[in-house]
Design an enzyme around this catalytic site. Structure first.
Site, short mmCIF file in Angstrom:
data_model
loop_
_atom_site.label_atom_id
_atom_site.label_comp_id
_atom_site.label_asym_id
_atom_site.label_seq_id
_atom_site.Cartn_x
_atom_site.Cartn_y
_atom_site.Cartn_z
N VAL A 17 0.84 -1.21 0.00
CA VAL A 17 0.00 0.00 0.00
C VAL A 17 0.87 1.26 0.00
CG1 VAL A 17 -1.82 1.26 1.19
CG2 VAL A 17 -1.85 -1.24 1.19
N LYS A 208 -13.60 -5.46 9.44
CA LYS A 208 -14.27 -4.40 8.67
C LYS A 208 -15.70 -4.20 9.14
CE LYS A 208 -11.29 -5.47 4.76
NZ LYS A 208 -11.13 -6.37 3.63
N1 NAP Z 1 -2.41 -4.94 0.79
C1 NAP Z 1 -3.66 -4.51 0.62
O1 NAP Z 1 -4.27 -4.70 -0.43
C2 NAP Z 1 -4.36 -3.78 1.74
C3 NAP Z 1 -5.67 -3.32 1.55
C4 NAP Z 1 -6.31 -2.61 2.56
C5 NAP Z 1 -5.65 -2.38 3.75
N2 NAP Z 1 -4.36 -2.85 3.94
C6 NAP Z 1 -3.70 -2.59 5.20
O2 NAP Z 1 -2.59 -1.73 4.92
C7 NAP Z 1 -1.54 -1.98 5.85
C8 NAP Z 1 -0.25 -2.28 5.08
O3 NAP Z 1 -0.46 -3.43 4.28
P1 NAP Z 1 0.58 -3.86 3.14
O4 NAP Z 1 -0.10 -4.93 2.36
O5 NAP Z 1 1.10 -2.66 2.43
O6 NAP Z 1 1.75 -4.50 4.04
P2 NAP Z 1 3.27 -4.80 3.59
O7 NAP Z 1 3.37 -4.95 2.12
O8 NAP Z 1 3.74 -5.90 4.47
O9 NAP Z 1 4.02 -3.45 4.00
C9 NAP Z 1 4.34 -3.09 5.32
C10 NAP Z 1 5.74 -2.49 5.30
O10 NAP Z 1 6.01 -1.93 6.57
C11 NAP Z 1 7.35 -2.31 6.93
N3 NAP Z 1 7.55 -2.26 8.38
C12 NAP Z 1 7.26 -3.22 9.29
N4 NAP Z 1 7.61 -2.80 10.52
C13 NAP Z 1 8.15 -1.57 10.37
C14 NAP Z 1 8.74 -0.63 11.28
N5 NAP Z 1 8.83 -0.93 12.58
N6 NAP Z 1 9.20 0.54 10.79
C15 NAP Z 1 9.13 0.81 9.47
N7 NAP Z 1 8.60 -0.04 8.56
C16 NAP Z 1 8.11 -1.21 9.00
C17 NAP Z 1 7.46 -3.72 6.38
O11 NAP Z 1 8.81 -4.14 6.32
P3 NAP Z 1 9.09 -5.73 6.47
O12 NAP Z 1 8.48 -6.36 5.26
O13 NAP Z 1 10.57 -5.82 6.53
O14 NAP Z 1 8.40 -6.18 7.74
C18 NAP Z 1 6.83 -3.52 5.00
O15 NAP Z 1 7.77 -3.00 4.08
C19 NAP Z 1 -2.04 -3.13 6.74
O16 NAP Z 1 -2.61 -2.62 7.90
C20 NAP Z 1 -3.12 -3.79 5.88
O17 NAP Z 1 -4.11 -4.45 6.65
C21 NAP Z 1 -3.72 -3.55 2.95
#
Ligand code: NAP
Length: 452
Positions: A17, A208
């Site tokens: 995201v 949700k």
């Molecule tokens: N993906 C979707 O389609 C979607 C849709 C709606 C809502 N969301 C929500 O959006 C949020 C993010 O989802 P995402 O899919 O983008 O997750 P993601 O791809 O796993 O991205 C999260 C990022 O944050 C980093 N991170 C973790 N701990 C951290 C810290 N302490 N300091 C700085 N960076 C850190 C992670 O690094 P590492 O990988 O090294 O841990 C990763 O790069 C979640 O709450 C999810 O529920 C996602």
């Protein structure tokens, strides 16, 4: 006092995201600036995995692996939390709010569990939390409930809010796949995680549903009060039978209120549901989400779109940033309160007291007298049967236990009854010697109060 020229943003978490937000804020920067009359400036993009930062179209001096640089920068107006999880993300949000910064988050799990605490921290600090991306990705359902429908009570909200489950059930329906086959396909296409539990057990949908119910009814309903069943138990046979009866099976989030003035009883539940083919939600297929909102003023409305993915979710995050920018421009962090708590005496109804119609599939011995025994138990519980269908035994596929020799599926559609009464009756039915497997129970929604 001169108007601020730009909103300074510190984005934490440059994953799926976060990467999408950076991409679209950069690509559509001129359009967004023109519409808002001010710029949204990515002052910091932070990720603990710094390899995620190197290909972003952001000057290197704005990239960091240290979250403290973001939090301690007095010029940062908004912290965007896109890390996920309920540990570090919560600390980050509370820290940002305590410093008077506005927060934007997509974190439905965190809001469903700790929303009350986070929003009270926002109020204490005269700040705000925006969370459009937390429910149904790109669909602007939060803003619609909060602003577009400000004149309404919400007797009913129905939602297909998890794209992974909807993809699996759609594939099972369209191509007669077994659950395991459809799940495997979803995983190979990147629609389901390697560990799909959060999606297929209904937990993500329940997060949700909790947020929607809380926003719609003005009090924190509590994640623990959301009833949840996932889709692991939905079989190909039930999908086939439901189709013959004129229904499609979907994982449905249901938020209903009895609309009783200032102290309504609200039910919040997520479970597989038989939806009539004639209802618009039955044609929400694949990874798409659909939400029907019934307002007492507006009547029925329908929202449809992508519920996840980098682009759709980024669209929602950027709309929150636009709200934060306009708040800053006009000198109020709370121009539109993100969450309004006003129902002090409202309560959540337990699943025992929920009323629904039901589909039962019994696996019974193929001999006479069975229907009479089952009907007797239901009759004793004051549950009336709408229709009965006895099917020939299907051909079982190797490795699946949809039926075995000497047994047949017996399908009963029940009129409206209380959940507890149905569960107790089914327990008795399953105790009969003629009943060979645990009876499948799926709720049926006829959408009496909403458009068909
Ligand atoms: N993906 C979707 O389609 C979607 C849709 C709606 C809502 N969301 C929500 O959006 C949020 C993010 O989802 P995402 O899919 O983008 O997750 P993601 O791809 O796993 O991205 C999260 C990022 O944050 C980093 N991170 C973790 N701990 C951290 C810290 N302490 N300091 C700085 N960076 C850190 C992670 O690094 P590492 O990988 O090294 O841990 C990763 O790069 C979640 O709450 C999810 O529920 C996602």
């Amino acid at each position: 006092m001169s108007e601020p020229k730009q909103l300074n943003v510190g984005l934490v978490g440059a994953g799926v995201v976060g990467g999408g937000v950076v991409k679209h804020l950069t690509r559509n920067a001129d359009l967004i600036t023109e519409r808002l009359g001010m710029r949204i400036h990515l002052k910091w993009v932070c990720d603990k995995d710094e390899s995620r930062l190197k290909d972003l179209p952001i000057p290197v001096q704005h990239l960091t692996g240290e979250v403290q640089k973001v939090l301690q920068d007095p010029d940062v107006h908004v912290v965007v939390e896109l890390v996920g999880g309920t540990g570090f993300a919560k600390t980050l949000i509370l820290d940002a709010l305590n410093r008077g910064k506005v927060v934007v988050t997509a974190n439905k799990a965190l809001l469903a569990h700790d929303g009350e605490e986070l929003f009270s921290a926002a109020a204490k600090n005269s700040s705000n939390i925006f969370y459009e991306a937390s429910v149904c990705g790109g669909i602007p359902i939060i803003k619609s409930l909060r602003e577009g429908f400000v004149a309404n009570h919400f007797p009913i909200i129905y939602g297909i809010v998890n794209g992974t489950c909807n993809y699996i059930l759609s594939r099972m329906t369209a191509d007669d796949l077994h659950f395991e086959e459809a799940l495997e396909e979803a995983q190979s296409r990147g629609y389901a995680e390697a560990n799909p539990a959060l999606d297929i057990d209904g937990v993500d949908s329940a997060h949700k549903a909790t947020i929607l119910a809380s926003l719609a009814h003005g009090f924190w309903t509590g994640f623990e009060n959301t009833y949840v069943e996932g889709i692991r138990q939905v079989s190909r046979l039930d999908i086939q039978i439901a189709r013959e009866l004129g229904y499609t099976i979907k994982l449905l989030a249901v938020v209903k209120s009895d609309g009783d003035g200032n102290s309504p009883a609200v039910e919040v539940r997520v479970h597989p549901t038989l939806i009539p083919h004639s209802h618009v939600l039955s044609s929400v297929n694949g990874v798409f989400n659909g939400v029907v909102v019934n307002g007492d003023v507006v009547g029925d409305t329908m929202f449809y779109g992508r519920g996840a993915g980098a682009d759709a979710t980024a669209s929602a995050v950027i709309s929150d940033l636009a709200d934060a920018a306009l708040n800053l421009k006009f000198g109020s962090k709370q121009r539109v309160p993100a969450f309004v708590a006003h129902r002090l005496h409202a309560r959540v109804r337990t699943i025992d007291d929920v009323e629904s119609r039901y589909y039962l599939r019994l696996t019974v011995e193929d001999r006479s007298g069975v229907i009479a025994k089952v009907s007797q138990i239901l009759g004793d519980a004051d549950i009336s049967i709408a229709s009965v269908l006895q099917r020939e035994a299907p051909e079982p596929k190797a490795g699946h236990t949809e039926a075995s020799s000497g047994t047949v599926p017996l399908i009963m559609m029940l009129h409206t009854a209380k959940d507890r009464a149905v569960r107790e009756a089914v327990a008795k039915i399953d105790g009969l010697s003629v009943v060979k497997y645990k009876t499948v129970v799926i709720r049926v929604e006829n959408f009496d109060a909403t458009t068909k």
